[in-house]
Every structure is written in structure tokens, then in C-alpha cells.
Design an enzyme around this catalytic site. Structure first.
Site, mmCIF file in Angstrom:
data_model
loop_
_atom_site.group_PDB
_atom_site.id
_atom_site.type_symbol
_atom_site.label_atom_id
_atom_site.label_comp_id
_atom_site.label_asym_id
_atom_site.label_seq_id
_atom_site.Cartn_x
_atom_site.Cartn_y
_atom_site.Cartn_z
ATOM 1 C CE1 TYR A 127 -5.130 -1.808 4.349
ATOM 2 C CE2 TYR A 127 -3.804 0.166 4.031
ATOM 3 C CZ TYR A 127 -4.488 -0.928 3.510
ATOM 4 O OH TYR A 127 -4.515 -1.114 2.144
ATOM 5 C CB SER A 139 -0.859 -0.009 1.273
ATOM 6 O OG SER A 139 -1.465 1.250 1.491
HETATM 7 P P1 NAP Z 1 -11.636 -5.601 -1.276
HETATM 8 O O1 NAP Z 1 -12.472 -5.534 -2.510
HETATM 9 O O2 NAP Z 1 -12.270 -5.291 0.039
HETATM 10 O O3 NAP Z 1 -10.986 -7.041 -1.253
HETATM 11 C C1 NAP Z 1 -10.381 -7.605 -0.138
HETATM 12 C C2 NAP Z 1 -10.326 -9.109 -0.328
HETATM 13 O O4 NAP Z 1 -9.704 -9.676 0.840
HETATM 14 C C3 NAP Z 1 -11.706 -9.716 -0.469
HETATM 15 O O5 NAP Z 1 -11.788 -10.473 -1.651
HETATM 16 C C4 NAP Z 1 -11.861 -10.585 0.754
HETATM 17 O O6 NAP Z 1 -12.426 -11.834 0.419
HETATM 18 C C5 NAP Z 1 -10.437 -10.816 1.234
HETATM 19 N N1 NAP Z 1 -10.464 -10.977 2.668
HETATM 20 C C6 NAP Z 1 -10.775 -10.042 3.595
HETATM 21 N N2 NAP Z 1 -10.779 -10.602 4.821
HETATM 22 C C7 NAP Z 1 -10.472 -11.909 4.655
HETATM 23 C C8 NAP Z 1 -10.341 -13.008 5.535
HETATM 24 N N3 NAP Z 1 -10.530 -12.870 6.861
HETATM 25 N N4 NAP Z 1 -10.027 -14.209 5.027
HETATM 26 C C9 NAP Z 1 -9.859 -14.368 3.705
HETATM 27 N N5 NAP Z 1 -9.961 -13.372 2.800
HETATM 28 C C10 NAP Z 1 -10.280 -12.163 3.283
HETATM 29 O O7 NAP Z 1 -10.421 -4.612 -1.352
HETATM 30 P P2 NAP Z 1 -9.257 -4.404 -2.429
HETATM 31 O O8 NAP Z 1 -9.115 -2.967 -2.609
HETATM 32 O O9 NAP Z 1 -9.436 -5.262 -3.625
HETATM 33 O O10 NAP Z 1 -7.998 -4.896 -1.567
HETATM 34 C C11 NAP Z 1 -7.090 -5.867 -2.005
HETATM 35 C C12 NAP Z 1 -5.716 -5.568 -1.416
HETATM 36 O O11 NAP Z 1 -5.238 -4.325 -1.952
HETATM 37 C C13 NAP Z 1 -5.702 -5.404 0.103
HETATM 38 O O12 NAP Z 1 -4.541 -5.997 0.630
HETATM 39 C C14 NAP Z 1 -5.646 -3.900 0.280
HETATM 40 O O13 NAP Z 1 -5.054 -3.526 1.498
HETATM 41 C C15 NAP Z 1 -4.787 -3.504 -0.903
HETATM 42 N N6 NAP Z 1 -4.888 -2.101 -1.296
HETATM 43 C C16 NAP Z 1 -6.035 -1.587 -1.820
HETATM 44 C C17 NAP Z 1 -6.065 -0.248 -2.184
HETATM 45 C C18 NAP Z 1 -7.276 0.393 -2.775
HETATM 46 O O14 NAP Z 1 -7.244 1.601 -3.026
HETATM 47 N N7 NAP Z 1 -8.346 -0.335 -3.044
HETATM 48 C C19 NAP Z 1 -4.957 0.558 -2.004
HETATM 49 C C20 NAP Z 1 -3.813 0.004 -1.450
HETATM 50 C C21 NAP Z 1 -3.792 -1.329 -1.109
HETATM 51 P P3 NAP Z 1 -13.747 -12.400 1.167
HETATM 52 O O15 NAP Z 1 -14.808 -11.399 0.963
HETATM 53 O O16 NAP Z 1 -13.958 -13.712 0.516
HETATM 54 O O17 NAP Z 1 -13.358 -12.538 2.615
#
Ligand code: NAP
Length: 262
Positions: free
Chosen positions: A167, A154
Site C-alpha cells: 500500500y 494517502s
Molecule cells: P472502501 O470503502 O473499501 O472503498 C474502496 C473501493 O474500491 C470500493 O468501492 C471497491 O469497490 C473499490 N475496489 C476495490 N477493489 C477493487 C477492484 N479489484 N476493482 C474495482 N474496484 C475495486 O475504502 P475507502 O476508504 O472509501 O477507499 C477509497 C480510496 O481512499 C482508496 O484508494 C484508499 O486507499 C483511499 N484512502 C482511504 C483512507 C481512509 O482512511 N479510509 C485514507 C487514505 C486513503 P467494489 O466493492 O465494487 O470492488
């Protein structure tokens, strides 16, 4: 007359993932779903891991003509990750690429942040990433694979942020672990890199995107002038997953529309 023979390698094959298996955590939604689809489009079979079933990801991978296996596993709970990896290997034939993408965010003022939120975020975003990487790393070494581990970090791997102490701590940890694992695993033929997404349009940023004032502040600082799309990450992941990046390890690559350059 002399004949020129090209010494250039066949570059296209260096980006081909045919015959590889990629395990993607958090593959149900957002970035993870887009990454699973991109890896399949490059030829990889995909194993999606998440706390809930992910039929849409399964369909998206199948539409690329690749096979999909699902692992339902709540990463907040303790697991025997070595048994989990053995099960995946039995079903999918092996693991060549691990994308540690699953992550959660809990927002609260630092003075009010609860132990429960701290533990949940640290467990899903950092501890499980380490434990799964360790188990997959052992499998890669034991099976002689030129493995690839890609961690989703991130911008809060570099910056402090506000109201997200767990986080920020976890994502700084992801950057550090990426370098440590790269150091130890490079001699075994495994690369470990991280990608630091900027502000991407996913569920993770829904609260921010719903706040017009925060949105304006963020857009003022992003040289590209827009939220990132999940597909913006795909090329970076494909590079780190591919044979092409064999001499690149221990890096944390921002994909952020220029945010870190400001
Ligand atoms: P998201 O749509 O909320 O996806 C998060 C994923 O993590 C979901 O598919 C969820 O799957 C899984 N997850 C959450 N808790 C879990 C658990 N207890 N066990 C297993 N799986 C779990 O968010 P995203 O933006 O795509 O995030 C993906 C990654 O990118 C994360 O590491 C986030 O920190 C990083 N990131 C995102 C951004 C951004 O702007 N979006 C920026 C920087 C970094 P389930 O629903 O099946 O649990």
C-alpha cells in the site's frame, strides 16, 4: 459620474459542473460513493466503476437529478482500458473528470508479506490507475476537453506506515505519477492532482477503528481530534474537478485534520 464595472469573473460558474461527465472508480462504498454524490450535486453526470454493482450510488446520484452509468470491472484483472473508455464514452457522451479512487489495503508484517498481496495491491492501487488515466487522457486530448484527473492518494504517499508495504509503495507511486502526468498533460489543457485523505471513517479503516489502542494513538496525533468523514473530501475533489482549478496541477493535497502538520 463614472460607472464601476466589475472585472471579477462569475465565481459561482467556475465551480459548476453542469454538462460534465465524471468517471469515479470504487464508487460503490466509502469515499467513492460520497465523491460521486458530491460531483452529481455540482451538476455532473456520473459513471461509477467497481467490481460489483452499486445500486445505492446509482440512487444517490439520481436523487441529485443526474444520470448514472455503471461499469462493473474488477481492476485486479487485466483489461483493455481503451475499449472500456470507448464503451463509457458511447454510453455517457464523453469523460471530463476522472477520479481514481478505487483501492485496497492488505496488512501483514514486512517479513511475511506475500507476493499475492503485493501483486493485488499494486495492480488495483497503481497499475490500473495508470492504465485508466492513460486511456481517459487519450480520449480527453482527442476530444479537446479541458480534462481533470484527480487521484486519491494517502498519508502513506508521504510516510512509511507499518505492516502495509505494498500500500505504501503504491501510494508513493500515485503521488509520483500525479506529478509526471501533470507535467505531460498540462500543455494539453488537462490538470492532474491528488488528494491524500487522513484517517477516514470507511471500510478501509474498519480494522484500525476496531482497535482501541490504535484509535487512541491516532486521535492523539490528529489536531482536529476526530476521524475524517467521507464528506470532508468532497470539497477538495469538487475544487480539483472544477474549471476554478485550471491553474492548479501536480499537487498532492492532504485532507487530514492537520495530521501532516504535526
Ligand atoms: P472502501 O470503502 O473499501 O472503498 C474502496 C473501493 O474500491 C470500493 O468501492 C471497491 O469497490 C473499490 N475496489 C476495490 N477493489 C477493487 C477492484 N479489484 N476493482 C474495482 N474496484 C475495486 O475504502 P475507502 O476508504 O472509501 O477507499 C477509497 C480510496 O481512499 C482508496 O484508494 C484508499 O486507499 C483511499 N484512502 C482511504 C483512507 C481512509 O482512511 N479510509 C485514507 C487514505 C486513503 P467494489 O466493492 O465494487 O470492488
Amino acid at each position: 459620474m463614472t460607472t464601476m464595472t466589475s472585472t471579477a469573473p462569475a465565481f459561482a460558474s467556475l465551480f459548476d459542473l453542469s454538462g460534465k461527465v465524471a468517471l469515479v472508480t470504487g464508487a460503490r462504498t466509502g469515499l467513492g460513493k460520497a465523491l460521486a454524490e458530491a460531483l452529481a450535486s455540482a451538476g455532473a453526470d456520473v459513471v461509477g466503476l467497481g467490481s460489483r454493482p452499486m445500486p445505492e450510488t446509482s440512487r444517490a446520484v439520481a436523487a441529485q437529478g443526474r444520470s448514472f452509468h455503471e461499469v462493473v470491472c474488477d481492476l485486479e484483472k487485466p483489461h483493455d482500458f481503451h475499449a472500456l473508455v470507448a464503451d463509457v464514452v458511447a454510453r455517457a457522451g464523453g469523460i471530463d473528470i476522472l477520479v481514481n479512487n478505487a483501492g485496497i489495503i492488505r496488512r501483514e508484517d514486512v517479513l511475511d508479506y506475500t507476493e499475492a498481496d503485493w501483486d493485488a495491491v499494486m495492480t488495483v492501487n497503481l497499475k490500473s490507475l495508470f492504465q485508466l488515466s492513460q486511456a481517459v487522457g487519450r480520449h480527453m486530448v482527442a476530444s479537446g476537453r479541458q480534462g481533470r484527473i484527480v487521484n486519491i492518494a494517502s498519508l502513506l504517499s508521504f510516510q512509511g506506515g507499518i505492516r502495509v508495504p505494498a500500500y505504501t509503495a503504491a501510494k508513493h507511486g500515485v503521488a509520483g505519477l500525479t506529478k509526471l502526468m501533470a507535467n505531460e498533460l498540462a500543455p494539453k489543457g488537462i490538470t492532474v492532482n491528488a488528494i491524500a485523505p487522513g484517517y477516514m471513517e470507511t471500510d478501509n479503516t474498519a480494522a484500525l477503528r476496531a482497535d482501541p489502542e490504535r484509535t487512541r494513538q491516532l486521535m492523539d496525533r490528529i489536531p482536529a481530534g476526530r476521524w475524517g468523514a467521507p464528506q470532508d473530501l468532497a470539497t477538495a475533489v469538487l475544487f480539483f474537478a472544477a474549471p476554478a482549478s485550471g491553474y492548479v496541477t501536480g499537487t498532492v493535497l492532504p485532507v487530514d485534520g492537520g495530521w501532516m502538520a504535526r
